[in-house]
Design a protein around this motif. Structure first.
Motif, PDB file in Angstrom:
ATOM      1  N   TYR A 180       0.773  -1.312   0.019  1.00 34.57           N
ATOM      2  CA  TYR A 180      -0.010   0.100   0.015  1.00 34.57           C
ATOM      3  C   TYR A 180       0.735   1.146   0.032  1.00 34.57           C
ATOM      4  CZ  TYR A 180      -3.265   3.658   1.879  1.00 34.57           C
ATOM      5  OH  TYR A 180      -3.980   4.764   1.718  1.00 34.57           O
ATOM      6  N   ARG A 181       1.705   1.161   0.681  1.00 33.25           N
ATOM      7  CA  ARG A 181       2.703   2.382   0.787  1.00 33.25           C
ATOM      8  C   ARG A 181       3.538   2.910  -0.181  1.00 33.25           C
ATOM      9  NH1 ARG A 181       1.712   6.045   5.328  1.00 33.25           N
ATOM     10  NH2 ARG A 181       3.869   6.734   4.869  1.00 33.25           N
ATOM     11  N   MET A 235       2.544   1.953  -3.218  1.00 31.46           N
ATOM     12  CA  MET A 235       1.580   2.520  -4.426  1.00 31.46           C
ATOM     13  C   MET A 235       1.323   3.782  -4.051  1.00 31.46           C
ATOM     14  SD  MET A 235      -1.037  -0.689  -4.976  1.00 31.46           S
ATOM     15  CE  MET A 235      -2.709   0.422  -4.156  1.00 31.46           C
ATOM     16  N   LYS A 236       1.379   4.132  -2.658  1.00 30.35           N
ATOM     17  CA  LYS A 236       1.102   5.604  -2.482  1.00 30.35           C
ATOM     18  C   LYS A 236       2.258   6.602  -2.582  1.00 30.35           C
ATOM     19  CE  LYS A 236      -1.379   7.141   0.675  1.00 30.35           C
ATOM     20  NZ  LYS A 236      -2.295   7.997   1.274  1.00 30.35           N
ATOM     21  N   MET A 237       3.391   5.953  -3.097  1.00 29.70           N
ATOM     22  CA  MET A 237       4.631   6.549  -3.272  1.00 29.70           C
ATOM     23  C   MET A 237       4.607   7.884  -4.251  1.00 29.70           C
ATOM     24  SD  MET A 237       8.703   5.382  -3.509  1.00 29.70           S
ATOM     25  CE  MET A 237       8.362   4.164  -2.057  1.00 29.70           C
ATOM     26  N   LYS A 238       3.979   7.771  -5.102  1.00 30.65           N
ATOM     27  CA  LYS A 238       3.722   8.500  -6.330  1.00 30.65           C
ATOM     28  C   LYS A 238       3.025   9.709  -5.545  1.00 30.65           C
ATOM     29  CE  LYS A 238       3.390   5.637 -10.106  1.00 30.65           C
ATOM     30  NZ  LYS A 238       2.669   4.887 -11.289  1.00 30.65           N
ATOM     31  N   ASN A 239       1.977   9.547  -4.739  1.00 33.48           N
ATOM     32  CA  ASN A 239       1.203  10.876  -4.303  1.00 33.48           C
ATOM     33  C   ASN A 239       1.607  11.312  -2.752  1.00 33.48           C
ATOM     34  OD1 ASN A 239      -0.274  10.362  -6.349  1.00 33.48           O
ATOM     35  ND2 ASN A 239      -1.804   9.148  -5.355  1.00 33.48           N
ATOM     36  N   ARG A 240       3.194  11.285  -2.712  1.00 37.04           N
ATOM     37  CA  ARG A 240       3.457  11.614  -1.276  1.00 37.04           C
ATOM     38  C   ARG A 240       3.762  13.169  -1.158  1.00 37.04           C
ATOM     39  NH1 ARG A 240       8.332   9.785  -4.004  1.00 37.04           N
ATOM     40  NH2 ARG A 240      10.028  11.209  -3.644  1.00 37.04           N
ATOM     41  N   HIS A 250       9.230   9.115   4.110  1.00 32.07           N
ATOM     42  CA  HIS A 250       8.116   7.976   3.584  1.00 32.07           C
ATOM     43  C   HIS A 250       8.545   6.863   3.626  1.00 32.07           C
ATOM     44  CE1 HIS A 250       4.813   6.864   1.242  1.00 32.07           C
ATOM     45  NE2 HIS A 250       5.427   5.932   0.541  1.00 32.07           N
TER      46      HIS A 250
END
Length: 92
Positions: free
Chosen positions: A34-35, A37-42, A50
């Motif tokens: 999950y984290r 995948m969220k790396m792009k929207n950090r 992060h």
């Protein structure tokens, strides 16, 4: 060397003995996935911060699963088992 089926049964046997180990592993991989995948929207967060947050969350989940597993094991061994032993003794 053992074949794949033997290893699979060994894992399943261990998972039945302590079900919190596979739960901890699954939670760890779910949080990391999950984290990642969220790396792009950090946003403005640095990459290192992060990754540290991801590591802390994953480790926290694993430690929590291990703690719950130990507490459950202690409950079975010291609280539930003596009650069953007392009932067996009283029936004699």
């Amino acid at each position: 060397m053992s074949d794949y089926g033997e290893n699979e049964s060994k894992f399943m046997r261990k998972a039945k003995e302590n079900p919190f180990v596979p739960i901890g592993m699954a939670g760890f991989f779910a949080i990391v996935g999950y984290r990642l995948m969220k790396m792009k929207n950090r946003g403005d967060t640095k990459m290192s911060v992060h990754l540290i947050h991801m590591r802390v969350a994953a480790q926290g989940f694993v430690v929590g699963a291990m703690t719950i597993g130990v507490l459950y094991s202690m409950y079975k061994d010291y609280i539930a088992k003596p009650k069953a032993d007392q009932k067996a003794l009283s029936n004699k």
